[in-house]
Scaffold this motif. Structure first.
Motif, PDB file in Angstrom:
ATOM      1  N   LEU A   1      48.490 -43.351  -9.512  1.00 47.40           N
ATOM      2  CA  LEU A   1      47.576 -42.411 -10.021  1.00 47.40           C
ATOM      3  C   LEU A   1      46.734 -42.814 -11.239  1.00 47.40           C
ATOM      4  N   ALA A   2      47.617 -43.218 -12.201  1.00 41.08           N
ATOM      5  CA  ALA A   2      47.021 -43.554 -13.447  1.00 41.08           C
ATOM      6  C   ALA A   2      46.275 -45.010 -13.329  1.00 41.08           C
ATOM      7  N   VAL A   3      46.913 -45.804 -12.623  1.00 40.22           N
ATOM      8  CA  VAL A   3      46.119 -47.212 -12.327  1.00 40.22           C
ATOM      9  C   VAL A   3      44.789 -47.004 -11.495  1.00 40.22           C
ATOM     10  N   ALA A   4      44.847 -46.125 -10.683  1.00 40.71           N
ATOM     11  CA  ALA A   4      43.619 -45.781  -9.604  1.00 40.71           C
ATOM     12  C   ALA A   4      42.666 -45.266 -10.619  1.00 40.71           C
ATOM     13  N   GLU A   5      42.799 -44.490 -11.623  1.00 37.31           N
ATOM     14  CA  GLU A   5      41.923 -43.924 -12.581  1.00 37.31           C
ATOM     15  C   GLU A   5      41.416 -44.807 -13.510  1.00 37.31           C
ATOM     16  N   ARG A   6      42.252 -45.777 -14.106  1.00 39.90           N
ATOM     17  CA  ARG A   6      41.887 -46.897 -14.976  1.00 39.90           C
ATOM     18  C   ARG A   6      41.137 -48.041 -14.240  1.00 39.90           C
TER      19      ARG A   6
ATOM     20  N   PRO B   1      38.244 -48.188 -12.422  1.00 41.43           N
ATOM     21  CA  PRO B   1      36.729 -47.931 -12.630  1.00 41.43           C
ATOM     22  C   PRO B   1      36.464 -48.066 -14.049  1.00 41.43           C
ATOM     23  N   ARG B   2      37.387 -47.385 -15.081  1.00 42.52           N
ATOM     24  CA  ARG B   2      37.237 -47.393 -16.301  1.00 42.52           C
ATOM     25  C   ARG B   2      37.178 -48.688 -17.093  1.00 42.52           C
TER      26      ARG B   2
ATOM     27  N   GLY C   1      33.586 -43.475 -16.833  1.00 42.90           N
ATOM     28  CA  GLY C   1      33.043 -44.322 -16.106  1.00 42.90           C
ATOM     29  C   GLY C   1      33.401 -44.032 -14.667  1.00 42.90           C
ATOM     30  N   THR C   2      32.749 -44.182 -13.644  1.00 36.55           N
ATOM     31  CA  THR C   2      32.739 -44.083 -12.127  1.00 36.55           C
ATOM     32  C   THR C   2      32.067 -45.123 -11.421  1.00 36.55           C
TER      33      THR C   2
END
Length: 344
Positions: free
Chosen positions: A64-69, A71-72, A200-201
């Motif tokens: 989950l952390a990777v999925a959020e990182r 787009p950032r 960032g998205t």
């Protein structure tokens, strides 16, 4: 076109080899920055979690952390590229070694326009931020050039830098004057003002993509004429360059790239100052190499800065604008003291 920037024979082969080597180094740094941005943060993730996150597997906290990182990381790459190009263009147009969107006040002009629009017109979307930032950045660029052109000698590099710093200081005071009586309503703006990539998205990147693409195309179209302009106006005219048009297009590209990045991630300074200088030491002053490598270098630098901000303050983070300012201030002093960069 035969210019001093285009050597022949062994010298040209040597320069091309050095430029290709520099491209390889920058690409390696860029790839390393991307890996670090995905792997490091409040939680360090392993290879398996990275692969799971990239594949859309949400079965673990690491994935989950990777999925959020992701787009950032993309936001850092794109914003850094835009700032690198913007700084290189502004240094080329003004022939000022310390020119960048922050020094010339372009960032602050965009910020003032946004905070004024938030406070008085209540804008709230990135699309609205974009247009307001473009108007503010353009008006600031025109004002700084007009002020710097006053007096004998016209718009010299030193006068432009002083006009930019003075204008930026005045606009920063106006921003504070607008924000102070509206502390609760501008909480989000205070977070944005220091420069942050946390919001960032993919949707935000899609919104700014047409503007940044336009800026990149404009920059590419003036790379060769800027080489001639570096030899002096008279020489450029003799080589068939339309000096006014070249400066206008290059300035427009720099302002669009800066304003768009400011609307996306806040006023991030010093990237546009540091990166072109580092790239120029590797590949020389040829803008056909300087502009694309400044884009790649800016992307790598901003991504590394974002990773550093996330790592040094776990489980919180230091905004990327603070990190770049901390690194960029001594670089600015070194550049100002360097005799070799008095003229570009």
């Amino acid at each position: 076109m035969t210019t001093a920037l285009a050597p022949h024979g062994p010298a040209r082969a040597s320069r091309t080899g050095r430029q290709l080597a520099a491209l390889g180094v920058v690409l390696i740094l860029l790839a390393l920055a991307v890996v670090c941005s995905i792997a490091f943060g409040a939680r360090v993730v392993g290879i398996g979690e990275i692969l799971g996150g990239l594949a859309g597997d949400g079965g673990s906290l690491g994935a989950l952390a990777v999925a959020e990182r992701v787009p950032r990381t993309a936001t850092a790459l794109i914003a850094g590229s835009a700032l690198g190009i913007s700084g290189a263009l502004m240094q080329a147009v003004t022939r000022n070694p310390i020119a960048d969107p922050g020094i010339l006040g372009i960032n602050t002009g965009a910020s003032l326009a946004i905070v004024a629009a938030i406070a008085f017109v209540h804008i709230s979307t990135l699309w609205e931020y974009l247009w307001v930032a473009l108007v503010g950045a353009t008006l600031t660029a025109v004002a700084v050039y007009a002020i710097g052109s006053l007096g004998p000698g016209g718009a010299t590099p030193v006068k432009l830098a002083l006009a930019g710093v003075a204008t930026s200081a005045a606009m920063s005071s106006l921003i504070s004057a607008i924000m102070l009586p509206r502390a609760e309503g501008l909480t989000d703006f205070r977070f944005w003002q220091v420069g942050s990539l946390g919001r960032g998205t993919w949707a935000a990147l899609a919104t700014v993509a047409p503007f940044l693409l336009a800026a990149a195309l404009l920059a590419a179209s003036v790379a060769r004429p800027l080489n001639s302009l570096a030899l002096g106006e008279e020489m450029a005219v003799g080589l068939g360059v339309r000096v006014g048009r070249t400066r206008l297009l290059a300035s427009a590209a720099g302002v669009i790239a800066c304003a768009t990045t400011t609307a996306l991630a806040g006023p991030i300074g010093f990237v546009g100052l540091m990166v072109p200088h580092a790239v120029r030491m590797l590949v020389g002053p040829d803008n056909r190499w300087l502009l694309p490598l400044s884009a790649l270098g800016g992307a790598a630098l901003l991504t590394f800065a974002d990773v550093l901000g996330r790592v040094i303050a776990r489980p919180g983070e230091v905004s990327v604008g603070v990190v770049t300012a901390f690194v960029g201030a001594p670089v600015l002093i070194a550049i100002a003291r360097g005799a070799k960069v008095r003229e570009l």
